[in-house]
Design an enzyme around this catalytic site. Structure first.
Site, mmCIF file in Angstrom:
data_model
loop_
_atom_site.group_PDB
_atom_site.id
_atom_site.type_symbol
_atom_site.label_atom_id
_atom_site.label_comp_id
_atom_site.label_asym_id
_atom_site.label_seq_id
_atom_site.Cartn_x
_atom_site.Cartn_y
_atom_site.Cartn_z
ATOM 1 N N ASP A 1 14.232 -0.864 -5.426
ATOM 2 C CA ASP A 1 13.498 0.360 -6.273
ATOM 3 C C ASP A 1 12.283 1.225 -5.521
ATOM 4 O OD1 ASP A 1 10.864 -0.427 -7.404
ATOM 5 O OD2 ASP A 1 12.098 -2.189 -6.797
ATOM 6 N N LYS B 1 4.664 -6.330 -2.903
ATOM 7 C CA LYS B 1 5.724 -6.609 -2.317
ATOM 8 C C LYS B 1 5.811 -6.925 -0.924
ATOM 9 C CE LYS B 1 9.066 -6.965 -5.486
ATOM 10 N NZ LYS B 1 10.202 -7.602 -5.544
#
Ligand SMILES: Cc1ncc(COP(=O)(O)O)c(C=O)c1O
Length: 398
Positions: free
Chosen positions: A119, A72
Site C-alpha cells: 500500500d 516498515k
C-alpha cells in the site's frame, strides 16, 4: 465496534522462539549498524492519560524511522540483509550496513531485482533498501493507492506502479512476476515454500519492540497493535511474550478496520483455519487494508494475543486529531491513518459510554499502563490534512 477473544479454551502453544532475545539482539545490531539509525521516540502522554482515566499512556512514534515516516523499513531491510547473508553463506551478524552496501558484496551477488506489493510503506522500505544496495526494486500497489506514496517509492528509483487489483491480488501478481523473471520477492505474506522472507520481515519489526521495551519505565499492562496481514502484530506480540512469559505478559489487543478484518474473523472462528476478506477493502487505513493473514504472524497471535477488535475509520480519525493536538505538556505526534487507530481506539473505549462493556472486558482502568505504536506519520499529507483540518471521517465518497 466488535470484540472477540483469540482463545476459547487451552492456548495452542506455537513456537515463538524466532522472536526470543538471541534472535532479536541480532536484528537490533543489524539495524544499529545503519548510519541513519536512531531510536524513535516513546512519547509519554501524561496529560492524556489523566484525561482518559489511565495510569500511563505511551505512544511509540514511528514517523521518525530512518526519515521514511513509517516503521516498515525495519522489516524489508532485515529481510533483504538476511537473504543476502544466506546467498553469501554468512550469518547476518557478519553483514553490517557497511559490508552490505559494499561494492565487494555487490560484485559477489551480481544484479538482483527485489519485487513486492504494497500500500506504500513496505514498498518504500524495500525500494529504499534496494537503492542503498544499488540494486533494482519493482513495486506493485493496489487500486486506489495514494499518488504521494507512489511518488516516494519512485524517488528511491524503484519501478513502481498502481495496479487495478486489491492488495492480496497485487501480492499474487508480484509472485507471478518473481517466478517469471527470477526476481526476489520481499513479502510479508507467507505460504508453503515461502517462509524465510516473511519470517525475516517479522523479525525485522522486533527492533521497534526492543526499543520500546528499553524505553518503558516498567511493564505495560496493555498493548494495542494494528494489523493488516498481522506481521507487525505478530512481531511485537512474540517479543513481549518471550520477555514476560505467559503469566506476566501484558493484555494484547489486535485492532483492524471493519472493512479488512481477516485477523478478527480468523480469531472469532476458533477453528484453526485462516479466514479471508475478499474484494475491495474500503478503509482509509490503507496499510491495514489486507484480507489474508500472514500465517507466521497468525501463529504467534493464536498463542499469545488476547483480544481482536474491529472498528470504523472514525476511530482512526479521532486518534489522528487527538495525537496531533495534544493537551497539557504532552508532545504532539503526527500520526497517519494506519498509525493512529490504536490510540483512537483507546480514547473511544475510555470516553464513550457505549463501549463500557468492552472497556471492562479489556480491564482498562486507572491502573492501566497502555502502549500503542503510531506506525506511520502523515504518509499521505493531503488525506492527513483533510482528516485533521476538514473533519473527514472515512474513505467513502473518495
Ligand atoms: C503504517 C502501517 N501500520 C501497520 C501496518 C500493518 O502491518 P501488517 O501488515 O504487518 O499487519 C502497515 C502495513 O502496511 C502499515 O503500513
Amino acid at each position: 465496534m466488535e470484540i472477540t477473544t483469540f482463545s476459547n479454551g487451552p492456548r495452542i502453544k506455537n513456537d515463538i522462539s524466532f522472536l526470543d532475545a538471541d534472535h532479536v539482539k541480532k536484528v537490533y545490531a543489524f539495524h544499529q549498524s545503519f548510519p541513519m539509525y536512531q531510536k524513535t521516540p516513546l512519547v509519554r502522554l501524561d496529560a492524556l492519560a489523566q484525561h482518559l482515566g489511565l495510569k500511563h499512556f505511551f505512544v511509540k512514534d514511528e514517523s521518525k524511522r530512518f526519515g521514511l515516516n513509517a516503521f516498515k523499513v525495519l522489516g524489508g531491510s532485515f529481510a533483504i540483509g538476511s537473504y543476502i547473508a544466506q546467498q553469501l553463506g554468512m550469518d547476518i551478524s557478519e553483514l553490517p550496513y557497511s559490508k552490505l552496501i559494499s561494492t565487494e558484496t555487490k560484485r559477489k551477488l551480481g544484479p538482483i531485482t527485489f519485487v513486492t506489493a504494497t500500500d506504500g510503506n513496505h514498498g518504500r522500505g524495500v525500494a529504499w533498501t534496494a537503492n542503498q544496495l544499488q540494486q533494482k526494486a519493482v513495486v506493485y500497489m493496489p487500486q486506489g493507492s495514494s499518488l504521494e506514496r507512489l511518488k516516494h517509492i519512485q524517488e528511491e528509483h524503484a519501478d513502481a506502479s498502481i495496479t487495478d487489483l486489491n492488495y492480496d491480488d497485487a501480492v499474487r501478481l508480484a509472485n507471478e512476476q518473481a517466478q517469471k523473471y527470477g526476481w526476489v520477492m520481499v513479502q510479508d505474506t507467507s505460504w508453503e515454500g515461502y517462509q524465510d522472507i516473511p519470517r525475516w520481515i517479522i523479525q525485522g519489526y522486533s527492533t521497534m519492540a526492543m526499543e520500546a521495551f528499553q524505553q518503558l519505565p516498567k511493564r505495560p499492562t496493555h498493548i494495542f497493535l494494528q494489523a493488516g496481514v498481522g506481521a507487525l502484530a505478530g512481531a511485537v506480540t512474540g517479543f513481549f511474550s518471550n520477555i514476560y512469559g505467559e503469566k506476566d505478559r501484558p493484555i494484547i489487543t489486535i485492532v483492524e478496520p471493519h472493512a479488512a478484518d481477516c485477523i478478527f474473523r480468523t480469531a472469532k472462528a476458533h477453528d484453526g483455519m485462516l479466514h479471508f476478506v475478499g474484494g475491495r477493502m474500503d478503509s482509509m487505513m490503507a496499510g491495514l487494508n489486507c484480507g489474508e493473514p500472514c500465517d507466521i504472524g497468525w501463529r504467534v497471535l493464536e498463542s499469545c494475543a488476547d483480544f481482536a477488535v474491529t472498528c470504523e475509520d472514525f476511530v482512526s480519525a479521532k486518534g489522528m486529531r487527538t495525537l496531533g493536538a495534544p493537551i497539557g505538556d504532552d508532545k504532539r505526534i503526527i500520526s497517519g491513518e494506519s498509525g493512529a487507530v490504536t490510540s483512537g481506539l483507546v480514547m473511544e473505549l475510555m470516553q464513550n459510554p457505549a463501549y463500557a462493556s468492552i472497556r471492562q472486558t479489556l480491564q482498562l482502568n486507572e491502573q492501566s499502563s497502555v502502549l500503542c505504536f503510531s506506525t506511520e506519520g502523515n504518509t499521505d499529507t493531503e488525506n492527513y490534512r483533510t482528516i485533521v483540518w476538514d473533519g473527514k471521517e472515512s474513505s467513502y465518497g473518495q
